[in-house]
Design an enzyme around this catalytic site. Structure first.
Site, PDB file in Angstrom:
ATOM      1  CG  HIS A 172      10.183 -18.204 -74.845  1.00  0.00           C
ATOM      2  ND1 HIS A 172      10.889 -17.023 -74.984  1.00  0.00           N
ATOM      3  CD2 HIS A 172       8.874 -17.849 -74.936  1.00  0.00           C
ATOM      4  CE1 HIS A 172      10.046 -16.015 -75.136  1.00  0.00           C
ATOM      5  NE2 HIS A 172       8.820 -16.493 -75.122  1.00  0.00           N
TER       6      HIS A 172
ATOM      7  CG  ASP B  37      14.245 -16.656 -75.933  1.00  0.00           C
ATOM      8  OD1 ASP B  37      13.933 -17.651 -76.609  1.00  0.00           O
ATOM      9  OD2 ASP B  37      13.546 -16.229 -75.003  1.00  0.00           O
TER      10      ASP B  37
ATOM     11  CB  SER C 153       7.388 -14.282 -77.055  1.00  0.00           C
ATOM     12  OG  SER C 153       7.354 -13.967 -75.693  1.00  0.00           O
TER      13      SER C 153
END
Length: 721
Positions: free
Chosen positions: A86, A222, A656
């Site tokens: 992402h 991810d 992240s």
């Protein structure tokens, strides 16, 4: 007897450590001073210098600020970096088309010449950090106004930064901590040639999509892979075919040994923003006023976007990144509100504030310095709350519209056209830039979708806020269209040159300096101007004053809190600077009768499969690998293919892509999310409910190796079996 005594003492210490070990985002410069002994007690086997040092290579040298809002880690001696799917999503999307649909099919560069450049993408690596509080606050005193204080601080910062990087290629940044009680300087190398190397299909990298976002259990692969390039001297350089892979000072070794419950872990990355020291008045404003309004607006926007995306692959590709960006914070706000309520955070804040008030009244000196703080907070938030709500509607339902933001970009063309000293060549150069920008903008634009979002969001803006908060353009909509923004949308999209690529390019191809008046008359531009005028004249000035006052109050409040309980150990709120969080692999109980395991497996992906729902489509090859149990060396000792795991590390947005490391500093996971029950951790942390969610590095390698067959990448890595 002595043995029993020592066992009891050890047990008490272990309880104390477990209570406080999970919370906090700690500055690596202060690691040895504040955290190292505790980390050792919890299981860390490294020295402090092996984590952060300016005199030797260390883990710090492998941690990358990816773009402006994610973290990445260097995993090879050829500049290969891992981050989240992402985090790389917008770059993957920018390279995708119906012909080359990398979002759907994935992308793997089999050799370096196939890696894709990404203009504008930066990778920042910290060289060193330094406490410069004394230098920044030199000349500042308590009798100054905020404006005077800021002026001196700004001048000091400018000089310190300039002196620090003189005659070097480094970049310098100084950031305030504790709302300006302290300041730290960060010296970094900033690389600008970053190339896309690999990404799994979205059905792996985004498995579960918006449905599973912020949720546990997760089964999302991810990750995406990029590479840093440098010039022949191993220094930052803009993209060039002559550039070579960056040779890092350090790269992370990767462990295939896995993890067990209660294993020590730490996260090293760039957390964006936390607000642990807010008052109850602030938490009420956020959770009871702002979040509900933004949730409502984004919910409507997502309903429209997803409706169109489900009907067309082209629109799905065009709007995938926009939808993900909108949905991410929408769902986070919902979880945050639920978490704040469940934790009873407002009452806990109010209880603390009563104790604080008692403490300030202990003597006249404390009363003089801190006695009126809470009353001032209360009055300031009462005034700020309706203004912040007006800003949220402006930003989310007005300026958040694609056509509005795009039209507003043409202010510069108007200014240059009005300037009588502008040469024809300068004007033509600017027009060519706008043409290039138009192609990029309309590549990810679908007019029917944008038009529907336009009318729906403006209608909410119009209905929800009182007329005294409306921009002037709403009077025009009332008079001409009876306040019907669907009819207004028909008018705008028919008349505006900003509503289609064809009209836009035709306008620019025939543009001359006198035609700036056409832009001024354009209905989309008039809307943008009215919205911004209302914001600049009626919202911004007072908000700026109030937020400046709150910064001052908050600075004094944090100072007072530390003075009130000097025995406690405090950490700074996150502010996009390098931090360490540490905790343990752990399960949790979200509600009565429910207990979540601390890891998930490939079996869960197969269980979730639903070919009718895009979020739950499972790749054919992945199913084959599952059926044959062809996991290779990446299987856990239990024989299963682990996918994700959770731990009690304190993380937030910006973390992240952060590496999750074991006690030996080996990479075991890539942080990518938090659990929904724990999203309130930006405001208040709960060790029983807050969990960071990470991709198991073994699943990442399994996808690269067994699924994609990208053995060229596996060969670059330092893998410890």
């Amino acid at each position: 007897m002595k043995r029993i005594y020592f066992l009891i003492v050890a047990f008490i210490l272990s309880i104390q450590i477990s209570v406080k070990a999970d919370e906090g985002m700690w500055i690596p410069l202060l690691l040895e001073q504040l955290n190292y002994s505790e980390m050792q007690t919890l299981g860390l086997k490294l020295t402090a210098d092996e984590i952060y040092s300016i005199n030797q290579s260390c883990i710090k040298d492998a941690i990358v600020l990816f773009g402006g809002g994610c973290t990445a880690e260097i995993i090879s001696n050829e500049g290969l970096i891992l981050t989240n799917h992402h985090c790389g999503y917008s770059r993957i999307q920018s390279h995708s088309s119906l012909e080359f649909d990398y979002l759907t099919n994935g992308f793997w560069a089999r050799k370096k010449s196939e890696e894709l450049k990404n203009p504008g993408l930066k990778a920042t690596i910290l060289i060193r950090m330094e406490d410069v509080t004394a230098k920044v606050l030199e000349g500042v005193n308590n009798k100054m106004t905020e404006a005077e204080r800021k002026k001196i601080i700004s001048a000091n910062i400018s000089k310190i930064k300039k002196d620090a990087i003189k005659d070097t290629h480094y970049k310098s940044q100084i950031k305030a901590f504790d709302y300006g009680n302290e300041y730290y300087m960060f010296i970094s190398e900033v690389f600008t040639d970053i190339r896309l190397v690999g990404a799994p299909p979205s059905n792996i990298g985004k498995f579960g999509g918006d449905t599973d976002n912020w949720m546990w259990p997760r089964h999302t692969g991810d990750f995406s892979i990029f590479r840093i390039y440098a010039n022949k001297d191993n220094k930052p350089a803009d993209y060039s075919s002559e550039n070579v892979p960056y040779k890092p000072k350090y790269h992370l070794p990767i462990s295939l040994k896995g993890y067990d419950k209660n294993d020590f872990t730490f996260v090293f990355g760039y957390p964006g923003r936390t607000q642990q020291y807010l008052t109850s008045y602030a938490v009420k404003m956020i959770t009871q006023l702002e979040n509900p309004a933004k949730i409502k607006i984004r919910e409507k926007k997502l309903e429209i976007i997803h409706g169109y995306m489900n009907q067309s692959d082209k629109v799905r590709i065009q709007y995938s990144a926009k939808a993900a960006g909108t949905a991410n914070y929408w769902k986070k706000m919902i979880g945050e509100n639920r978490g704040i309520k469940k934790l009873d955070a407002i009452n806990k804040k109010e209880t603390f504030e009563k104790e604080f008030y008692k403490w300030t009244n202990k003597d006249k000196k404390l009363q003089h310095h801190y006695g009126n703080l809470l009353d001032e907070f209360n009055k300031t938030y009462e005034t700020l709350s309706p203004l912040n709500l007006s800003f949220d509607y402006f930003y989310e339902a007005g300026y958040g519209l694609d056509i509005v933001r795009y039209a507003n970009k043409f202010r510069k063309l108007i200014e240059v056209s009005q300037n009588k000293t502008t040469t024809e060549s300068k004007l033509n150069e600017l027009i060519e830039n706008y043409k290039k920008g138009a192609k990029g903008y309309f590549k990810n634009y679908y007019q029917p979708l944008d038009k529907k979002v336009f009318s729906a969001l403006l209608q909410i803006y119009y209905n929800d806020l009182g007329k005294d908060k409306h921009p002037d353009i709403f009077k025009f909509v009332e008079k001409k269209f009876d306040g019907d923004f669907s009819k207004y949308a028909d008018y705008v999209y028919k008349k505006s040159v900003f509503s289609s690529e064809e009209k836009m390019l035709n306008f620019l191809n025939n543009y001359n300096a006198k035609k700036y008046k056409n832009i001024l008359k354009d209905p989309a531009y008039k809307l943008a101007s009215s919205l911004i005028k209302n914001y600049v004249n009626n919202i911004l000035p007072e908000i700026s004053l109030l937020k400046s006052k709150l910064d001052s109050l908050q600075r004094v409040y944090v100072k007072a809190i530390k003075e009130m309980s000097p025995e406690k150990r405090y950490y700074y709120d996150a502010n996009s600077t390098l931090r360490i969080a540490y905790g343990k692999v752990d399960d949790y109980k979200p509600k009565d009768g429910v207990q979540y395991e601390y890891f998930t497996t490939l079996e869960g992906i197969i269980e979730k499969e639903n070919p009718q729902i895009y979020d739950y489509v499972v790749e054919k090859k992945l199913k084959e690998l599952y059926t044959t149990k062809n996991y290779g060396k990446y299987a856990d000792k239990d024989g299963q293919m682990h996918v994700c795991f959770i731990a009690s590390n304190h993380t937030t947005g910006g973390n992240s892509g952060s590496p999750v490391l074991n006690s030996e500093g080996q990479l075991i996971g890539i942080n990518f999310d938090r659990n929904w029950e724990g999203t309130m951790s930006d405001i208040m942390y709960d060790p029983d409910q807050c969990r960071n969610i990470s991709l198991d590095i073994r699943y990442c390698l399994f996808i690269i190796d067994k699924f994609a067959g990208a053995s060229n990448l596996i060969e670059e890595l330092t893998i410890i079996e």
